[in-house]
Motif scaffolding. Structure first.
Motif, PDB file in Angstrom:
ATOM      1  N   ALA A 193     -20.952  25.607  81.521  1.00 40.29           N
ATOM      2  CA  ALA A 193     -22.076  25.490  82.705  1.00 40.29           C
ATOM      3  C   ALA A 193     -22.526  26.481  84.125  1.00 40.29           C
ATOM      4  O   ALA A 193     -20.987  27.329  84.416  1.00 40.29           O
ATOM      5  CB  ALA A 193     -20.964  24.225  83.254  1.00 40.29           C
ATOM      6  N   LEU A 199     -18.885  20.825  88.197  1.00 41.55           N
ATOM      7  CA  LEU A 199     -18.456  19.832  87.038  1.00 41.55           C
ATOM      8  C   LEU A 199     -16.930  19.792  87.778  1.00 41.55           C
ATOM      9  O   LEU A 199     -16.160  20.599  87.705  1.00 41.55           O
ATOM     10  CB  LEU A 199     -18.210  21.035  86.217  1.00 41.55           C
ATOM     11  CG  LEU A 199     -20.050  20.917  85.302  1.00 41.55           C
ATOM     12  CD1 LEU A 199     -20.157  22.274  84.216  1.00 41.55           C
ATOM     13  CD2 LEU A 199     -21.062  19.925  85.109  1.00 41.55           C
ATOM     14  N   CYS A 227     -15.297  25.320  87.695  1.00 42.72           N
ATOM     15  CA  CYS A 227     -15.124  24.482  87.232  1.00 42.72           C
ATOM     16  C   CYS A 227     -13.849  23.719  87.819  1.00 42.72           C
ATOM     17  O   CYS A 227     -12.877  24.671  87.326  1.00 42.72           O
ATOM     18  CB  CYS A 227     -15.543  23.571  85.530  1.00 42.72           C
ATOM     19  SG  CYS A 227     -17.446  24.792  85.713  1.00 42.72           S
TER      20      CYS A 227
END
Length: 279
Positions: A193, A199, A227
């Motif tokens: 990502a 996320l 994240c």
């Protein structure tokens, strides 16, 4: 069913549709793969705006491009499919899902040249289980944030087997894209990502298998947006090449790892770095 310019077989706006049996759909893909200049090939089988779809039993071979697409559908069960294309065939995803809700894909064998299953923006409440995936790229969410805001929520991938996949299971995002993916539970191994897509609440649990890459656990997040709340538990991944060493890595990823092989010590446990306490 109707003819349509962007697919070979299209079922559109049909409620309560069941497609089942032991037949085979052969997309005769090699002529397309070898002659990319003759145009963009179409998906072999597409379902669009269908409610209560049931698809089971069929074998799909050598699609020119994506084998099956599920677009803007609700209440879908896909089971006992066998999808096959050579490992070197380009863009031959097994099943692509976009803009769909309540999709259950289970107990199928998918061996293609690209993603076994790809989940696009606007999709939620997706359950994937009992998939034998590989060779191919693996199971993917995204790409997210390409040309707008994408949202994917409540995805549960469990009890799947990855064999010689390129990336296992991953989240793909575009640099500079917006949106979010959360409440994602994975039985895969690749998490990639690299954008501003948010996320969070990502779980990798009970995973075992082999990978064609050396970096088998890759938690690579945006340098500006971490994240958060990632859990990696009971994950055991080895190389598809006997005796070859594998490793894991992290960029700006926050969470915890337990019972993981290869050993993963790069997740950041600090609540300050993770912008809040771990759940």
């Amino acid at each position: 069913m109707s003819n349509h310019g962007d697919s070979w077989l299209l079922f559109s706006m049909v409620s309560g549709l069941t497609v089942s049996g032991n037949g085979q759909i052969d997309g005769q893909g090699p002529i397309w793969w070898e002659n990319a200049c003759i145009g963009t090939p179409s998906p072999a089988l597409q379902f669009k705006r269908c409610i209560g779809l049931r698809l089971s039993g069929l074998t799909h071979v050598n699609s020119p491009r994506v084998h099956i697409t599920i677009t803007t559908c609700n209440d879908v069960i896909v089971s006992n499919l066998h999808i096959i294309a050579p490992e070197t065939s380009p863009n031959t995803d097994g099943i692509d899902i976009s803009g769909s809700v309540n999709v259950n894909i289970r107990d199928s064998i998918i061996a293609t040249g690209d993603d076994c299953i790809a989940i696009g923006g606007g999709s939620s409440y997706i359950k994937i289980s009992g998939i034998m995936c590989g060779p191919g790229h693996g199971i993917s969410i995204g790409s997210l944030g390409h040309g707008g805001t994408d949202v994917v929520e409540n995805v549960d991938v469990h009890n799947c087997t990855m064999i010689k996949t390129l990336t296992g299971v991953r989240i793909k995002t575009y640099q500079g894209g917006t949106g979010y993916a959360n409440k994602i539970s994975f039985t895969g191994i690749k998490f990639d990502a690299t954008s501003a897509v948010n996320l969070s609440d990502i779980t990798y649990r009970g995973i075992s298998g082999t990978s064609n890459t050396d970096n088998v656990i890759n938690l690579s997040c945006s340098k500006t947006v971490a994240c958060t709340n990632i859990v990696v538990d009971s994950v055991h991944i080895k190389s598809a090449i006997p005796g070859r060493k594998v490793y894991g890595s992290c960029i700006n990823a926050c969470g915890r790892a337990t019972h993981v092989q290869p050993y993963l010590d790069c997740l950041k446990p600090s609540t300050d770095l993770c912008n809040g306490p771990l759940s």
